[in-house]
Design a protein around this motif. Structure first.
Motif, PDB file in Angstrom:
ATOM      1  N   ARG A  21      16.979  79.768  57.855  1.00 48.25           N
ATOM      2  CA  ARG A  21      18.309  80.017  57.290  1.00 48.25           C
ATOM      3  C   ARG A  21      18.186  80.710  55.940  1.00 48.25           C
ATOM      4  N   GLU A  22      17.152  80.393  55.194  1.00 50.63           N
ATOM      5  CA  GLU A  22      16.951  81.052  53.907  1.00 50.63           C
ATOM      6  C   GLU A  22      16.788  82.570  54.080  1.00 50.63           C
ATOM      7  N   GLN A  23      16.017  82.966  55.095  1.00 54.72           N
ATOM      8  CA  GLN A  23      15.845  84.393  55.370  1.00 54.72           C
ATOM      9  C   GLN A  23      17.158  85.038  55.784  1.00 54.72           C
TER      10      GLN A  23
ATOM     11  N   ARG B 204      24.452  74.153  62.142  1.00 49.78           N
ATOM     12  CA  ARG B 204      23.932  73.349  61.035  1.00 49.78           C
ATOM     13  C   ARG B 204      22.418  73.439  60.921  1.00 49.78           C
ATOM     14  N   GLU B 205      21.757  73.958  61.940  1.00 49.79           N
ATOM     15  CA  GLU B 205      20.298  73.967  61.990  1.00 49.79           C
ATOM     16  C   GLU B 205      19.698  74.925  60.950  1.00 49.79           C
ATOM     17  N   GLU B 206      18.436  74.689  60.618  1.00 56.40           N
ATOM     18  CA  GLU B 206      17.759  75.463  59.578  1.00 56.40           C
ATOM     19  C   GLU B 206      16.842  76.550  60.135  1.00 56.40           C
ATOM     20  N   TYR B 207      16.468  76.449  61.410  1.00 55.06           N
ATOM     21  CA  TYR B 207      15.568  77.442  62.000  1.00 55.06           C
ATOM     22  C   TYR B 207      16.152  77.976  63.308  1.00 55.06           C
ATOM     23  N   PHE B 208      15.824  79.252  63.570  1.00 53.83           N
ATOM     24  CA  PHE B 208      16.385  79.936  64.716  1.00 53.83           C
ATOM     25  C   PHE B 208      15.312  80.751  65.448  1.00 53.83           C
ATOM     26  N   ALA B 209      15.520  80.908  66.755  1.00 54.04           N
ATOM     27  CA  ALA B 209      14.680  81.799  67.556  1.00 54.04           C
ATOM     28  C   ALA B 209      15.404  83.136  67.653  1.00 54.04           C
ATOM     29  N   HIS B 210      14.724  84.198  67.273  1.00 49.10           N
ATOM     30  CA  HIS B 210      15.329  85.529  67.271  1.00 49.10           C
ATOM     31  C   HIS B 210      15.130  86.179  68.639  1.00 49.10           C
ATOM     32  N   VAL B 211      16.215  86.340  69.358  1.00 50.65           N
ATOM     33  CA  VAL B 211      16.185  87.025  70.647  1.00 50.65           C
ATOM     34  C   VAL B 211      16.543  88.483  70.382  1.00 50.65           C
ATOM     35  N   ARG B 212      15.565  89.348  70.507  1.00 47.75           N
ATOM     36  CA  ARG B 212      15.776  90.758  70.159  1.00 47.75           C
ATOM     37  C   ARG B 212      16.569  91.509  71.214  1.00 47.75           C
ATOM     38  N   ARG B 213      16.375  91.143  72.468  1.00 51.60           N
ATOM     39  CA  ARG B 213      17.095  91.821  73.545  1.00 51.60           C
ATOM     40  C   ARG B 213      17.369  90.823  74.664  1.00 51.60           C
ATOM     41  N   GLY B 214      18.538  90.225  74.621  1.00 50.28           N
ATOM     42  CA  GLY B 214      18.910  89.265  75.639  1.00 50.28           C
ATOM     43  C   GLY B 214      19.682  89.936  76.762  1.00 50.28           C
ATOM     44  N   LYS B 215      20.464  89.163  77.481  1.00 52.12           N
ATOM     45  CA  LYS B 215      21.244  89.699  78.600  1.00 52.12           C
ATOM     46  C   LYS B 215      22.214  90.758  78.092  1.00 52.12           C
ATOM     47  N   GLY B 216      22.250  91.890  78.770  1.00 51.99           N
ATOM     48  CA  GLY B 216      23.121  92.975  78.344  1.00 51.99           C
ATOM     49  C   GLY B 216      22.638  93.669  77.095  1.00 51.99           C
ATOM     50  N   GLY B 217      21.361  93.433  76.712  1.00 53.38           N
ATOM     51  CA  GLY B 217      20.804  94.069  75.527  1.00 53.38           C
ATOM     52  C   GLY B 217      21.257  93.442  74.228  1.00 53.38           C
TER      53      GLY B 217
ATOM     54  N   ILE C 115      17.305  76.224  66.800  1.00 53.43           N
ATOM     55  CA  ILE C 115      16.276  75.340  67.360  1.00 53.43           C
ATOM     56  C   ILE C 115      16.737  73.911  67.115  1.00 53.43           C
ATOM     57  N   ILE C 116      16.921  73.155  68.190  1.00 57.65           N
ATOM     58  CA  ILE C 116      17.548  71.840  68.087  1.00 57.65           C
ATOM     59  C   ILE C 116      16.668  70.751  68.701  1.00 57.65           C
TER      60      ILE C 116
ATOM     61  N   ALA D  53      23.596  69.588  74.935  1.00 54.54           N
ATOM     62  CA  ALA D  53      23.247  68.927  73.675  1.00 54.54           C
ATOM     63  C   ALA D  53      24.003  69.551  72.506  1.00 54.54           C
ATOM     64  N   ILE D  54      24.097  70.879  72.504  1.00 54.74           N
ATOM     65  CA  ILE D  54      24.832  71.552  71.427  1.00 54.74           C
ATOM     66  C   ILE D  54      26.313  71.196  71.487  1.00 54.74           C
ATOM     67  N   TYR D  55      26.872  71.209  72.687  1.00 50.64           N
ATOM     68  CA  TYR D  55      28.296  70.871  72.802  1.00 50.64           C
ATOM     69  C   TYR D  55      28.558  69.464  72.270  1.00 50.64           C
ATOM     70  N   LYS D  56      27.738  68.509  72.677  1.00 50.54           N
ATOM     71  CA  LYS D  56      27.936  67.126  72.248  1.00 50.54           C
ATOM     72  C   LYS D  56      27.812  66.991  70.729  1.00 50.54           C
ATOM     73  N   ALA D  57      26.919  67.778  70.132  1.00 46.75           N
ATOM     74  CA  ALA D  57      26.691  67.689  68.691  1.00 46.75           C
ATOM     75  C   ALA D  57      27.867  68.238  67.887  1.00 46.75           C
ATOM     76  N   TYR D  58      28.596  69.197  68.449  1.00 46.95           N
ATOM     77  CA  TYR D  58      29.651  69.873  67.699  1.00 46.95           C
ATOM     78  C   TYR D  58      31.069  69.534  68.162  1.00 46.95           C
ATOM     79  N   ALA D  59      31.214  68.885  69.306  1.00 46.56           N
ATOM     80  CA  ALA D  59      32.542  68.610  69.849  1.00 46.56           C
ATOM     81  C   ALA D  59      33.267  67.527  69.052  1.00 46.56           C
ATOM     82  N   ARG D  60      34.530  67.756  68.813  1.00 46.26           N
ATOM     83  CA  ARG D  60      35.381  66.768  68.160  1.00 46.26           C
ATOM     84  C   ARG D  60      36.008  65.851  69.216  1.00 46.26           C
ATOM     85  N   PRO D  61      36.321  64.618  68.868  1.00 44.73           N
ATOM     86  CA  PRO D  61      37.083  63.784  69.811  1.00 44.73           C
ATOM     87  C   PRO D  61      38.404  64.491  70.117  1.00 44.73           C
ATOM     88  N   LEU D  62      38.757  64.595  71.383  1.00 48.41           N
ATOM     89  CA  LEU D  62      39.948  65.353  71.760  1.00 48.41           C
ATOM     90  C   LEU D  62      41.214  64.823  71.098  1.00 48.41           C
ATOM     91  N   GLU D  63      41.263  63.521  70.881  1.00 46.00           N
ATOM     92  CA  GLU D  63      42.475  62.945  70.289  1.00 46.00           C
ATOM     93  C   GLU D  63      42.634  63.349  68.821  1.00 46.00           C
TER      94      GLU D  63
END
Length: 340
Positions: free
Chosen positions: A174-176, A210-223, A230-231, A271-281
């Motif tokens: 994240r610093e970079q 919220r994570e501090e490190y990421f995997a850089h995908v240079r060319r994913g689906k559709g370029g 990274i979680i 896992a990402i959805y559960k970490a970021y989802a708010r209670p619907l109510e």
């Protein structure tokens, strides 16, 4: 004596190949093509082209076996629906038949709203055979021997092709990211190239996480380029794998062909959805239905088809979608989220 027209000596295979390769428009803007009405004769993704060509060859094989009198694509067209029905009768998945119908639509210019368009069986979640339960291929895959690969996949959510292209230099902190954002934002809009603007947008997407490190995908689906967070409990192990790999070397020299990558990707998404989802109510009723006058939650997504009625947090779905490299949150609901 003049030479014969080469168009008449090409076999079906070559005719179909010429037709599809002539549609290749990799790297071109699909949005612009849709605006000027030329998208029907173009294929914008290399992966889409490969899929269409693969299934077109199955069609050509069928024609040669069942209707050998057909020597041109034009004469074979009338057997498209016959072939698609035969594929359906073979108990192929609805997903496969749907793809083949689209391939034929592209090959012959048949639109989904045409009267002659083949309508395959409905695609229901319970019919998915991929990545559900034990498969024959699992007998040849050792989870013990591939433990680190499995943990890596569940912690990064990358596709098989993306894993294969990942290099040691593709670990980004994240610093970079913040340093590069600041550098780009210090320029005036006139100084930013279109590539700079696109990259700045991708970098800002990381503000969703919220994570501090990421995997850089240079060319994913559709370029598409992206940074996937990274979680999970094995994040340190994944980061160490990157750090111990020389910058230009592949992080994974070999990826077992029986590894169920899509299943690991689905676990990552869930896992990402559960970490970021708010209670619907807790999501406010901030919209008013013009027809009924009732308040509704504009930030809540209501699933359709076989998942009809299930509700999800749109904000968490967007976070999930960005991490996976998709543009539509509906794809997340339909193909990745499980066990909620």
């Amino acid at each position: 004596m003049g030479r014969r027209n080469k168009a008449y000596v090409k076999d079906l295979h070559q005719q179909a190949y010429d037709r599809l390769t002539g549609m290749q428009a990799f790297g071109q803007s699909k949005t612009e093509a849709m605006a000027n009405g030329t998208e029907k004769d173009k294929i914008f993704s290399f992966n889409t082209y490969q899929a269409y060509w693969k299934h077109t060859k199955y069609f050509i094989k069928y024609i040669k076996e069942q209707h050998p009198e057909c020597t041109t694509l034009k004469s074979a067209r009338k057997y498209v629906n016959e072939w698609l029905q035969a594929r359906t009768d073979q108990d192929l998945s609805a997903w496969t038949v749907q793809l083949e119908a689209k391939a034929m639509g592209k090959l012959y210019g048949i639109e989904p709203d045409d009267d002659n368009y083949f309508h395959p069986p409905r695609r229901n979640r319970e019919d998915i055979k991929r990545s559900r339960g034990d498969r024959v291929r699992d007998k040849h895959f050792s989870k013990t021997n591939n433990d680190e690969l499995i943990k890596f996949c569940k912690g990064t959510g990358l596709r098989r092709g993306e894993l294969g292209e990942l290099r040691g230099k593709d670990l980004v902190s994240r610093e970079q990211i913040e340093a590069e954002i600041a550098q780009l934002e210090s320029r005036t809009p006139a100084e930013l190239t279109p590539a700079d603007t696109k990259r700045l947008s991708m970098l800002r997407d990381t503000w969703l996480f919220r994570e501090e490190y990421f995997a850089h995908v240079r060319r994913g689906k559709g370029g598409r380029e992206r940074l996937s967070p990274i979680i999970g409990p094995n994040a340190e192990q994944i980061i160490r794998r990157f750090q111990e790999t020389p910058a230009e070397e592949k992080v994974w020299q070999h990826i077992h062909q029986s590894a169920d990558i899509h299943s690991y990707r689905a676990e990552y998404a869930t896992a990402i959805y559960k970490a970021y989802a708010r209670p619907l109510e807790e999501i406010p009723y901030d919209g008013v239905n013009q027809g009924t006058g009732r308040n509704y939650q504009s930030a809540v997504y209501t699933c359709r088809k076989d998942e009809a009625g299930r509700k999800l947090d749109k904000a968490a779905m967007l976070v999930c979608s960005k991490a996976l490299g998709h543009n539509r949150i509906s794809v997340v609901a339909d193909n990745y989220l499980r066990g909620l």
